[in-house]
Design an enzyme around this catalytic site. Structure first.
Site, short mmCIF file in Angstrom:
data_model
loop_
_atom_site.label_atom_id
_atom_site.label_comp_id
_atom_site.label_asym_id
_atom_site.label_seq_id
_atom_site.Cartn_x
_atom_site.Cartn_y
_atom_site.Cartn_z
N PRO A 14 0.83 -1.21 0.00
CA PRO A 14 0.00 0.00 0.00
C PRO A 14 0.87 1.25 0.00
CG PRO A 14 -0.86 -1.61 1.56
CD PRO A 14 0.48 -2.12 1.12
N GLY A 17 1.35 4.32 4.26
CA GLY A 17 1.40 3.49 5.47
C GLY A 17 1.49 4.37 6.70
N ASP A 44 4.43 0.56 9.32
CA ASP A 44 5.89 0.54 9.28
C ASP A 44 6.45 0.68 10.69
OD1 ASP A 44 8.51 1.09 7.52
OD2 ASP A 44 8.53 2.42 9.25
N TYR A 49 12.63 1.42 17.47
CA TYR A 49 11.60 2.36 17.92
C TYR A 49 11.08 1.99 19.31
CZ TYR A 49 11.43 3.51 12.88
OH TYR A 49 11.73 3.84 11.58
N LYS A 78 12.51 -3.44 10.77
CA LYS A 78 13.89 -3.19 10.35
C LYS A 78 14.89 -3.79 11.33
CE LYS A 78 12.03 1.18 8.71
NZ LYS A 78 11.01 1.45 9.72
N HIS A 111 18.21 -1.51 8.51
CA HIS A 111 17.84 -0.14 8.85
C HIS A 111 18.88 0.90 8.38
CE1 HIS A 111 15.20 2.07 12.04
NE2 HIS A 111 15.53 2.89 11.07
#
Length: 316
Positions: A14, A17, A44, A49, A78, A111
């Site tokens: 898509p 995101g 994502d 994170y 990632k 990443h």
């Protein structure tokens, strides 16, 4: 207007995101639920994170409620830089998968091209404040990534923050089994990335734009930094279309066939960022926006500038 981009694997990603960088724990599960409710099918995320368990919570809640099936979703994560040794790739991937409580990912990215010393610290720094390398090369890391595809754990693999020379190194690697399906890079009107995008597209590699709104909530923002959302020229184009500056910035990528992952934790903004398929920027407006380029980076990764694989010394 196509709402997906086809990867060289045949899968459809898509084109819009939900980004989750800087989405705080306690907020991100609700953001993911709001996004899926608003029609997003692409989420994502990344190990670094520090919020993947909550992203998974949001995803699984919506699957459980019957709003979506797992196969309707496109989930991205990632590999962090401290797991670049080939022997560590699978372990890192499995941690992400168990945090997300999923049994496969749609896309897994390296990443950054730089390997860091492995261990608990995500950013191991020496006394000069420079990142400590692990002496790996990303071609070794790529072999670990390929093993994930062969094991059926991930449908496609890709890269993030790689420059042209680094992408070429992978494409020309002897014995390459799976070529990168995607390169996720910072991209917005102040960093238009035209040469890199054209190169990736010429090689059948899709491009995803991160920080498409200029990441106004980045922790290291300085008052004198330029603000995309406040740019008078962007505001003028937005007014003309009765849209918001954010919607213009997102639409800009869609019309370049670039996947775009705006981040928000506010349900109204999450919805707004998805309402970008009912208007079109003129050729003239696209040219104007491309003319704002000033090669300004939100994420220069300045503590990595001395790393042998630092990607941003090259022109692109």
């Amino acid at each position: 207007m196509a709402t997906t981009v086809k990867l060289h694997t045949g899968a459809q990603i898509p084109i819009v995101g939900l980004g989750t960088w800087k989405s705080p724990p306690g907020k991100v599960a609700e953001a993911v639920k709001a996004a899926i409710a608003a029609g997003y099918r692409h989420i994502d995320g990344a190990f670094v994170y520090d919020n993947e368990a909550e992203v998974g919570e949001g995803v699984n809640a919506m699957i459980k409620e019957g709003v979506v099936k797992r196969e309707d979703l496109f989930i991205v994560s990632k590999l962090w830089c401290t797991f670049h040794k080939k022997s560590l790739v699978r372990k890192a991937f499995e941690k992400t998968l168990s945090d997300l409580k999923l049994d496969y990912l749609d896309l897994y990215l390296v990443h950054w091209p730089m390997g860091f010393k492995d261990g608990e610290e995500q950013f191991p720094l020496n006394c000069a404040g420079e990142v400590i390398t692990d002496d790996t090369h990303f071609l070794e890391t790529w072999e670990g990534m390929e093993e994930l595809v062969d094991a059926g754990l991930v449908k496609a693999i890709g890269i993030s923050n790689f420059n042209k020379e680094q992408i070429e190194a992978i494409l020309n690697k002897p014995g390459l089994k799976h070529k990168p399906a995607n390169n996720q890079v910072e991209c917005h009107p102040y960093l238009t990335q035209e040469k890199l995008i054209n190169y990736c597209h010429s090689q059948g590699i899709s491009v995803t734009a991160y920080s498409p709104l200029g990441s106004p909530d980045r922790p290291w923002a300085k008052p004198e930094d330029p603000s995309l959302l406040e740019d008078p020229s962007i505001k003028a184009i937005a007014e003309k279309h009765s849209k918001t500056p954010a919607q213009i910035l997102i639409r800009f990528h869609i019309q370049r066939n670039v996947i775009v992952i705006p981040k928000s934790i506010t349900p109204a903004r999450i919805q707004e960022n998805f309402q970008v398929f009912d208007f079109e920027l003129s050729e003239e407006e696209m040219k104007t926006i491309l003319g704002f380029n000033r090669n300004w980076r939100v994420c220069p990764m300045q503590w990595g500038t001395k790393h042998k694989d630092y990607p941003f010394h090259a022109e692109f």
